[in-house]
Design a protein around this motif. Structure first.
Motif, mmCIF file in Angstrom:
data_model
loop_
_atom_site.group_PDB
_atom_site.id
_atom_site.type_symbol
_atom_site.label_atom_id
_atom_site.label_comp_id
_atom_site.label_asym_id
_atom_site.label_seq_id
_atom_site.Cartn_x
_atom_site.Cartn_y
_atom_site.Cartn_z
ATOM 1 N N ARG A 27 0.861 -1.183 0.000
ATOM 2 C CA ARG A 27 0.000 0.000 0.000
ATOM 3 C C ARG A 27 0.897 1.233 0.000
ATOM 4 N N VAL A 28 0.621 2.174 -0.867
ATOM 5 C CA VAL A 28 1.472 3.345 -0.984
ATOM 6 C C VAL A 28 1.085 4.356 0.095
ATOM 7 N N PHE A 29 2.103 5.035 0.632
ATOM 8 C CA PHE A 29 1.910 6.050 1.681
ATOM 9 C C PHE A 29 0.857 7.056 1.248
ATOM 10 N N GLY A 30 -0.099 7.255 2.118
ATOM 11 C CA GLY A 30 -1.106 8.269 1.823
ATOM 12 C C GLY A 30 -2.138 7.826 0.811
ATOM 13 N N ARG A 31 -2.180 6.532 0.530
ATOM 14 C CA ARG A 31 -3.194 6.028 -0.390
ATOM 15 C C ARG A 31 -3.906 4.859 0.258
ATOM 16 N N GLU A 41 -0.919 10.181 8.109
ATOM 17 C CA GLU A 41 -0.420 10.118 6.737
ATOM 18 C C GLU A 41 -1.100 11.199 5.919
ATOM 19 N N VAL A 42 -0.319 12.092 5.335
ATOM 20 C CA VAL A 42 -0.900 13.083 4.449
ATOM 21 C C VAL A 42 -1.273 12.353 3.159
ATOM 22 N N PRO A 43 -2.537 12.422 2.743
ATOM 23 C CA PRO A 43 -2.917 11.686 1.532
ATOM 24 C C PRO A 43 -2.066 12.096 0.339
ATOM 25 N N ALA A 44 -1.837 11.106 -0.543
ATOM 26 C CA ALA A 44 -1.012 11.364 -1.722
ATOM 27 C C ALA A 44 -1.622 12.493 -2.537
ATOM 28 N N GLY A 97 10.096 5.392 2.282
ATOM 29 C CA GLY A 97 9.154 5.943 3.235
ATOM 30 C C GLY A 97 7.752 6.030 2.666
ATOM 31 N N TYR A 98 7.649 6.006 1.347
ATOM 32 C CA TYR A 98 6.332 6.089 0.712
ATOM 33 C C TYR A 98 5.774 4.722 0.370
ATOM 34 N N PHE A 99 6.450 3.664 0.789
ATOM 35 C CA PHE A 99 6.038 2.282 0.517
ATOM 36 C C PHE A 99 5.878 2.014 -0.973
ATOM 37 N N LEU A 100 6.718 2.649 -1.766
ATOM 38 C CA LEU A 100 6.671 2.363 -3.197
ATOM 39 C C LEU A 100 7.494 1.106 -3.457
ATOM 40 N N TYR A 128 2.625 4.480 -9.106
ATOM 41 C CA TYR A 128 2.668 5.778 -8.402
ATOM 42 C C TYR A 128 4.052 6.417 -8.414
ATOM 43 N N ASP A 152 4.522 9.799 -6.765
ATOM 44 C CA ASP A 152 4.545 9.954 -5.311
ATOM 45 C C ASP A 152 5.976 10.010 -4.785
#
Lengths: 346, 235, 205, 445
Positions: free
Chosen positions: A337-341, D254-257, D381-384, D405, D408
């Protein structure tokens, strides 16, 4: 003095590197196999070293033969990254102690050539090369690879160490299964005779089996160390073992006299070795954490299915190879899951 | 291949339906002629080959036999298939073979059995003596067992020779590490499943035929020799 | 098609330059299934050669008669005829061989090599050339089968044309006697041919 | 008990060797003024500013040289008393040529500033305040140089609950914010008071990584009587200084993307920006100089220096004793900074560090095959999935990058840092982003 104009390097950020490189990771795993090799020598004597030497030679020579030579002085990268060496050692450790050296060599050749090089080399291979080599040997020499010699009666003593099995030295193309003293592996005993092996013997490795798989304690310790050093994704072995324990507990609860105990399942055969050294091969396992859980649990399920209801006593190799094939699929459905999504859309 | 023409030339006139039918007709005609001719010539040879193969197999599983006749079970007794004149055809699975010595004396039955092996169905023929209640010999007709392992069920002379004879009472039994009784068969090391399949097939077939073979065997009726000669003369 | 092609060239191309197995990778089904011994391989090669030659001659003779829209069906009928002839003949004269080759004789019908030659060559060339082309291709195919069959027999059974070459303690490579062994061996042979090709190119540069 | 005390950080991330010991204990010093100052009209995000001076004109220190070229733009002031000698193209640290105002310092000037305090910010309206900051030429001092006033103009309907002050300084080597907090905590607090007042923020949180215990102590001391300012010691981890990571670390949100911190009611500012508030409102000092960390293996006398904007990098490095065998000079931090191709470029408003190295970091040269070890996933940090993005970019499958993404990605470089096969992941992602942008533009056209 004339000031020489400075030659400034232009690279893009980041300008720092952690400094732990792929060859270093490989060599850490190679080092982690040393205690296992030692345990193999303890129980099976010099045979272990001979077989590992043969499979390493097969793997490295193939790697060397097919790798494009960049220059005569500088060997190419793929030979030095240690992956060929690791494949050879791991393959050697999965062989029964009475195997002929020429077969081990052949396994190394096939593992590297078909398992790795034809797919495009390190990083491109779909299947674990060591297991490809072993699968080939299993298909080509089904008798030799299921002929188990018992461990030495006095492990560690000089005589039992230097007593080389005649079958190891069979000439190329000749039979290896001439050794009279053979026995059944714990899994074979359980499957065909319903005769469990004492768990303590399984734990310390005093049973018949492949070179590297018998001594559970050494494998567990090395696995923990490698997991702490982050040489592999700890989720994979953990999920495999949990899944095997869980799935084998169900039939055991129903019919304890017919099915092995979950502890016996965990400790016997190549499960620990496969979970720690084989399934964790980064190239052929999913990169995503979720994927690692799915991958490991599926292997565990397959192992239980094959062991309890398949035609073979052992199923770790095929379970891992099957899930290797499913890895790209798992990665596709198990994106993080992507951060903020919300849930990943892929 | 450069020569391949990918598309039919657009300018060529579409051939008539008659032409199409004619083309296929001619091809079919030529084909038909050739096939009829070849079939005429090879059919008797093929039949003879098959008969010979069967005879050889039967003579192998019933030692010292010299003649055989096809039998089937009808109205409480075994009768010769050849006696059926114009009646319903006998299914191949319902046939067993009576084997007779050179003096036309009854030697035993040869029975076909089949069942699942390790890879695929195994078909075998075994000789059976209803008096001794023993299997006299076993011959694998068809199997796809693993070369080097499962195929020992017919390649390993030691394994095959255990079937001559082996008692069927209470049943043929598979053991490991050497046979200790007359109804036991020692399994092939590394091919337990294939060995087991052979024993199971024999036991199953025996169950099917046991009652039917308890009566007196039918007499051997030598085939009328002149007919054969006539056929040979025609050739 | 140029008029300058020579008989010898048309003959040789099938054996090496356009070898049906090694270069065109055609006829894989019999290739993999029945090449576990040299004898089987040669028998399959001969049977295929017979069908190829027979149907090439017939197709070439009838090439003016055959209507284009039904040409493929016609080829199949012709090929099937020769396959059946081969099937019966083998069954009559060598039941043992027939048992070994089994259904794969009947499957020669769908061997794309044969249909391919009819479509690509015999239907457009005179009988003479058709014979030469078919012979070349057939020999090439048989040669390839033989290479595979001989290697698989040596490794899988330790024999060559049935006679042992390693002595009694030979350890057979079981997989080589099974169909997957055909895949493996073909892979290795293709690897070898590509390697040869690359080396030739390298030498030329 | 806040989330930060429980967690104290965000998930994933990396911990490169800090290398801060070179400079972290030296007080901030002032560098001697140079002769020539080059001021690019574009040294902030947004539109370039417009020059309002002429060649030959005499200017004094603090005088306005160029006006903001738009709303998202900043003013530019003269760092020295001197004379405009050219307005024209000069080498920009980015590598290209950009329009610059070049000044010659007056060698006889004392370079003292003759400025007066601004109006009391506590009694200003928001609009006046925003205009005032834009006048000061203030931009974010953390590196991106985003004009600060934009953040203080809250859009309709948005409110700011929290003001987060970024004292992480997670980049290795850099210690300028660290020293600022140690030496001028009261200036930071003064800035926070002004900012919180204008934003209407109820609480202010100062996030400081635990490797700066003296800074934490100094800030705690300075805020001990202030209930609405809290200091959060955070676990040492990169890239904690990134806005969204900091918000996650302090508030667990978490600030939304695709959204801004303000969408979750937070405004993030750097500590140095806070001191600048104090300097501007209390002393009338516009942004004409800043603290820069000069460090690295090729520097004989590493230091934190107050350097006038526009000073030549060569002068700074020579002042600190540059090694003859320097191989690499980086403007900014080693993880996200930019490499300099020439030393004859000016220090900018956003320049937080100047690092010079005698040898390039090892492992850059040999890129090996990706072995799918998954370490980049655990660093991001963005879980990409950086490995996948890099592979897609390498295969030029630009359109698929969007599915993973790619936009992001903040290009923090953690994935490249961790990669055992030395794959230039960030570079590939940058390339991919550019190509994707172009692709989309073409599709729309």
């Amino acid at each position: 003095m004339i000031k020489k104009p400075m030659q400034l390097l232009l690279q893009t950020s980041p300008f720092l590197r952690r400094g732990i490189t792929t060859p270093r990771l490989m060599s850490e795993v190679v080092i982690a196999t040393i205690p296992v090799i030692f345990a193999a020598c303890w129980y099976f004597g010099l045979s272990a070293l001979l077989l590992i030497f043969a499979s390493v030679a097969g793997a490295m020579l193939t790697e060397w033969f097919f790798t494009p030579k960049k220059s005569s002085t500088q060997p190419s990268n793929s030979l030095l990254d240690g992956s060929g060496l690791l494949t050879g050692i791991l393959l050697g450790l999965t062989l029964p102690p009475g195997m002929a050296m020429w077969m081990a060599f052949l396994g190394g050749v096939v593992g590297i050539s078909i398992g790795k090089l034809v797919m495009g080399g390190l990083g491109q291979n779909m299947f674990n090369p060591a297991l490809v080599g072993r699968a080939f040997l299993q298909a080509a020499f089904p008798t030799a690879i299921t002929t188990w010699n018992p461990p030495a009666t006095s492990p560690g003593s000089l005589e039992s160490f230097t007593a080389i099995r005649e079958s190891n030295l069979a000439a190329p193309f000749m039979q290896s299964s001439t050794d009279a003293v053979t026995t059944a592996s714990p899994l074979g005993l359980m499957k065909f005779e319903h005769e469990p092996t004492p768990w303590f013997d399984l734990f310390i490795g005093n049973t018949a089996g492949s070179l590297g798989e018998t001594c559970a304690i050494v494998i567990i310790v090395m696995g923990v160390i490698m997991a702490i050093r982050r040489d592999f994704d700890w989720r994979i072995p953990v999920s495999i073992l949990l899944a095997v324990a869980a799935f084998s507990a169900i039939p055991w609860f129903i019919k304890p006299e017919l099915y092995p105990t979950p502890l016996g399942m965990l400790l016997s055969g190549g499960l620990l070795f496969g979970a720690v050294y084989m399934a964790t091969d980064p190239v052929t396992s999913p990169v995503t954490p979720k994927g690692a859980w799915i991958f490991g649990a599926s292997i565990g399920l397959l192992v239980v299915l094959i062991r309890l209801w398949g035609g073979l006593p052992e199923g770790v190799m095929y379970a891992i190879l099957l899930m290797n094939a499913a890895t790209p699929l798992i990665e596709r459905i198990a994106q993080p899951r992507v951060f903020g999504r919300g849930r990943s859309a892929v | 291949m450069k020569e391949v023409e990918l598309t039919c030339s657009a300018t060529a006139k579409e051939p008539s339906a008659l032409r199409l039918v004619l083309t296929l007709g001619i091809a079919g005609l030529i084909s038909g002629f050739i096939l009829v001719f070849v079939y005429q010539y090879t059919a008797p040879i093929i039949a003879a080959n098959k008969a010979k193969a069967l005879r050889e197999a039967v003579f192998k599983v019933v030692p010292n036999s010299a003649y055989l006749q096809e039998l089937h079970y009808k109205d409480g007794e075994l009768v010769r298939v050849a006696d059926e004149s114009g009646g319903e055809k006998v299914q191949p699975g319902e046939i067993l073979y009576g084997a007779y010595g050179p003096d036309s004396g009854f030697m035993g039955y040869a029975i076909v059995g089949s069942g699942n092996g390790f890879q695929d169905t195994i078909r075998l023929l075994y000789g059976y003596d209803p008096v001794q209640r023993a299997v006299l010999g076993m011959h694998i007709l068809d199997s796809k067992e693993t070369p080097g392992l499962g195929d020992k069920i017919y390649k390993d002379a030691d394994f095959v020779s255990q079937f001559s004879p082996v008692l069927v009472d209470p049943s043929v039994e598979l053991v490991k590490g050497g046979r200790k009784a007359d109804n036991q068969i020692d399994a092939i090391t590394g091919a337990t499943i294939s060995s087991d399949a052979v024993v199971k097939i024999i036991n199953n077939a025996h169950q099917k035929w046991d009652d039917k073979t308890k009566g007196a065997p039918p007499k051997f009726v030598p085939p009328p020799p002149p007919k054969e000669k006539e056929k040979d003369g025609n050739e | 098609m140029s008029a300058t092609k020579s008989y010898s060239e048309e003959f040789l191309k099938g054996i090496w330059k356009e070898n049906p197995v090694f270069i065109q990778v055609l006829g894989m089904c019999p290739m993999l299934a029945v090449t576990n011994t040299a004898v089987n391989a040669i028998a399959m090669g001969v049977a295929t050669a017979f069908v190829l030659l027979g149907s090439s001659i017939l197709v070439s003779l009838l090439r003016k008669v055959i209507a284009k829209p039904v040409r493929i069906s016609t080829y199949i009928v012709i090929i099937a005829t020769f396959v059946t002839v081969a099937d019966y003949s083998i069954e009559a004269f060598s039941p043992a061989l027939h048992r070994e080759l089994g259904a794969f004789i009947a499957l020669i019908v769908v061997n794309c090599l044969i249909l391919g030659r009819q479509e690509a060559y015999s239907s457009k060339n005179t009988v003479g050339f058709a014979i030469v082309d078919a012979s070349g291709m057939a020999i090439g195919f048989a040669f390839a089968l033989f290479c595979l069959g001989a290697t698989r027999e040596i490794l899988g059974f330790g024999t060559f044309f049935g006679s042992p070459i390693f002595g009694e303690h030979f350890e057979p490579w079981v997989i080589m006697a099974l169909p997957p062994g055909g895949f493996l061996m073909l892979g290795f042979i293709l690897l070898f041919f590509n390697w040869l090709e690359q080396r030739k190119k390298g030498a030329a540069v | 008990m806040s989330v930060a005390e429980l967690v104290g950080t965000f998930r994933n991330g990396v911990h490169p060797h800090e290398n801060k010991e070179q400079t972290e204990n030296f007080p901030i010093a002032r560098m001697a003024f140079g002769k020539i100052f080059t001021l690019p009209l574009s040294q902030h995000l947004g539109a370039p500013s417009k020059s309002i001076v002429e060649v030959g004109q005499t200017v004094f220190r603090g005088q306005l040289l160029a006006e903001a070229g738009g709303y998202v733009s900043a003013n530019l002031h003269s760092p020295v008393d001197g004379k405009v000698i050219t307005i024209g193209p000069r080498r920009h640290p980015r590598g290209d040529l950009a329009t610059c105002i070049e000044l010659e310092a007056d060698p006889f000037s004392t370079q003292t500033i003759n400025a007066s305090p601004q109006n009391d910010p506590m009694n200003m309206s928001t609009d006046d305040f925003v205009a005032s900051i834009q006048d000061s030429g203030l931009v974010g001092l953390g590196g991106a140089a985003f004009p600060t006033h934009v953040k203080y103009k809250l859009p309709e309907g948005k409110t700011c609950e929290h003001l987060a002050i970024n004292g992480c300084e997670c980049e290795p080597y850099l210690t300028c914010d660290h020293r600022t907090m140690v030496e001028r905590p009261e200036a930071v607090v003064r800035g926070i008071t002004i900012a919180a007042k204008i934003l209407g923020a109820k609480k202010t949180s100062v996030g400081i990584e635990k490797n700066k215990p003296d800074a934490i102590a100094a800030m705690q001391e300075a805020t001990k009587n202030l209930d609405d300012i809290e200091v959060y010691p955070l676990k040492v981890k990169y890239p904690q200084g990134a806005e969204k990571m900091l918000i996650k670390a302090i508030y667990g949100i978490e600030v939304p993307a695709g959204k801004l911190p303000l969408d979750v009611g937070v405004v993030v500012n750097n500590v140095a920006t806070m001191t600048q508030f104090a300097d501007w409102f209390d002393e009338g000092l516009p942004l004409i100089e800043r603290v820069v960390t000069v460090a690295g293996t090729a520097i004989a006398r590493p230091a934190n220096l107050i350097i006038p904007v526009g000073t030549s990098v060569r002068e700074v490095l020579d002042f600190c004793g540059l090694d003859m065998n320097t191989q690499q000079v980086i403007m900014g931090g080693p993880m996200m900074g930019m490499p300099l191709s020439s030393l004859d470029v000016p220090v900018l408003k956003g320049t937080s560090g100047l690092l010079a190295f005698t040898e390039a970091p090892k492992g850059h040269q040999n890129t090996l095959a990706c072995i799918s070890c998954g370490q980049c996933l655990e660093a991001c940090g963005y879980f990409l999935n950086p490995a996948r993005l890099a592979k897609l970019a390498q295969a030029r499958r630009w359109d698929e990058l969007d599915d993973f993404y790619v936009n992001d990605c903040m290009e923090c470089g953690a994935c490249s840092w961790v990669c055992p096969s030395s794959i230039p992941i960030v570079q590939l992602i940058r390339t991919g982003k550019g190509a994707l942008r172009e692709l989309k533009a073409n599709q729309q056209a």
